[in-house]
Write a protein that holds these residues in place. Structure first.
Motif, PDB file in Angstrom:
ATOM      1  N   GLY A  92      -0.805  -8.028   4.651  1.00 46.49           N
ATOM      2  CA  GLY A  92      -0.148  -8.936   3.720  1.00 46.49           C
ATOM      3  C   GLY A  92       1.113  -8.379   3.088  1.00 46.49           C
ATOM      4  N   HIS A  93       1.581  -7.231   3.547  1.00 48.87           N
ATOM      5  CA  HIS A  93       2.816  -6.633   3.037  1.00 48.87           C
ATOM      6  C   HIS A  93       3.340  -5.643   4.069  1.00 48.87           C
ATOM      7  N   CYS A  94       4.550  -5.137   3.820  1.00 47.75           N
ATOM      8  CA  CYS A  94       5.184  -4.208   4.766  1.00 47.75           C
ATOM      9  C   CYS A  94       5.259  -2.786   4.230  1.00 47.75           C
ATOM     10  N   ASN A  95       4.531  -2.516   3.156  1.00 47.14           N
ATOM     11  CA  ASN A  95       4.613  -1.208   2.517  1.00 47.14           C
ATOM     12  C   ASN A  95       3.613  -0.226   3.129  1.00 47.14           C
ATOM     13  N   ALA A  96       3.879   0.186   4.355  1.00 50.96           N
ATOM     14  CA  ALA A  96       3.015   1.156   5.024  1.00 50.96           C
ATOM     15  C   ALA A  96       2.997   2.463   4.235  1.00 50.96           C
ATOM     16  N   SER A  97       1.846   3.096   4.181  1.00 51.47           N
ATOM     17  CA  SER A  97       1.690   4.309   3.378  1.00 51.47           C
ATOM     18  C   SER A  97       2.079   5.550   4.162  1.00 51.47           C
ATOM     19  N   ARG A  98       2.948   6.351   3.572  1.00 51.51           N
ATOM     20  CA  ARG A  98       3.339   7.617   4.212  1.00 51.51           C
ATOM     21  C   ARG A  98       2.259   8.681   4.038  1.00 51.51           C
ATOM     22  N   TYR A  99       1.241   8.374   3.229  1.00 50.34           N
ATOM     23  CA  TYR A  99       0.153   9.337   3.014  1.00 50.34           C
ATOM     24  C   TYR A  99      -0.937   9.198   4.073  1.00 50.34           C
ATOM     25  N   LYS A 100      -0.860   8.140   4.867  1.00 48.06           N
ATOM     26  CA  LYS A 100      -1.822   7.964   5.948  1.00 48.06           C
ATOM     27  C   LYS A 100      -1.364   8.786   7.157  1.00 48.06           C
ATOM     28  N   GLN A 101      -2.204   8.852   8.148  1.00 48.30           N
ATOM     29  CA  GLN A 101      -1.888   9.617   9.343  1.00 48.30           C
ATOM     30  C   GLN A 101      -1.666   8.677  10.525  1.00 48.30           C
ATOM     31  N   GLY A 102      -1.116   9.213  11.580  1.00 49.09           N
ATOM     32  CA  GLY A 102      -0.960   8.456  12.810  1.00 49.09           C
ATOM     33  C   GLY A 102       0.129   7.411  12.734  1.00 49.09           C
ATOM     34  N   SER A 103      -0.175   6.243  13.311  1.00 50.39           N
ATOM     35  CA  SER A 103       0.831   5.190  13.468  1.00 50.39           C
ATOM     36  C   SER A 103       1.325   4.652  12.129  1.00 50.39           C
ATOM     37  N   GLU A 104       0.452   4.601  11.112  1.00 48.42           N
ATOM     38  CA  GLU A 104       0.896   4.059   9.825  1.00 48.42           C
ATOM     39  C   GLU A 104       1.912   4.979   9.155  1.00 48.42           C
TER      40      GLU A 104
END
Length: 231
Positions: A92-104
């Motif tokens: 529901g938004h485009c604010n992918a988290s830089r704290y996640k790993q991999g593709s996100e």
């Protein structure tokens, strides 16, 4: 060959052989055979050849690097946008988290880069963004200010939906009195609002399933207060 020339050649051979053993300089060999003037002439020839090589080297390098190195394809940007589109549809938004790993995390880096490029674009600096790319990003709900920008956008869309309902009810439709049932949003006339409404329902379903969702209790209450139905 005269007797003198033969003697000079023999002397040169002996000196050259000695140079291999005792590191005698090239200039000494040339001087022994051809005289001092020959040293100067030989040195100038070497210097001229070296200058020609040095002058040609940068052009050759530049030609190699510029002529064979392919430009970064636009395909990579388009692929990232498609990944972001799928992410937006899911969350529901485009604010992918830089704290996640991999593709996100990779997607978060792309999002941050687009916001940086947008700032450059707005002030007239060189940017990889074009008007077409900006429109493409905005069509999937991309906001240029991060999380705060998303909150502002949500509020603006909520008010737009509220006005849509109010206008519908002011027309006095006997089948739609009060706050329920609300009218369906006309996607042909209001595609952006229709997409936003659909996202709210997807986010609500995610909450029901216990999955991550940015639809808070406060927002659910606001939507229900104007008669919004989640099913």
């Amino acid at each position: 060959m005269t007797t003198f020339e033969a003697a000079a050649a023999a002397a040169a051979e002996r000196v050259a052989s000695a140079a291999d053993r005792s590191n005698v300089t090239r200039n000494y060999i040339i001087t022994s055979v051809f005289g001092r003037d020959a040293v100067t002439s030989f040195s100038r020839s070497l210097e001229s050849s070296a200058n020609m090589l040095n002058a040609a080297a940068p052009r050759t390098s530049a030609s190699f690097m510029g002529g064979t190195k392919p430009q970064r394809p636009h395909k990579k940007w388009e692929e990232s946008v498609q990944d972001l589109r799928a992410y937006s549809k899911k969350h529901g938004h485009c604010n992918a988290s830089r704290y996640k790993q991999g593709s996100e995390k990779k997607l978060a880096i792309f999002v941050k880069k687009q916001r940086q490029e947008y700032k450059r674009y707005k002030v007239g600096q060189k940017s990889c963004l074009t008007e077409e790319r900006i429109k493409e990003l905005e069509s999937i709900g991309f906001n240029w200010d991060g999380r705060d920008g998303y909150d502002v956008t949500w509020r603006a869309m909520f008010l737009e939906l509220k006005r849509y309902y109010e206008e519908y009810r002011r027309r006095g439709d006997s089948n739609n009195t009060g706050v329920s049932p609300p009218p369906a949003v006309d996607g042909a006339k209001y595609p952006r609002l229709k997409n936003w409404v659909d996202k709210q329902r997807r986010l609500f379903k995610r909450r029901v399933r216990g999955e991550e969702s940015c639809l808070t209790d406060e927002r659910i209450a606001q939507l229900r207060s104007i008669g919004f139905l989640f099913d």
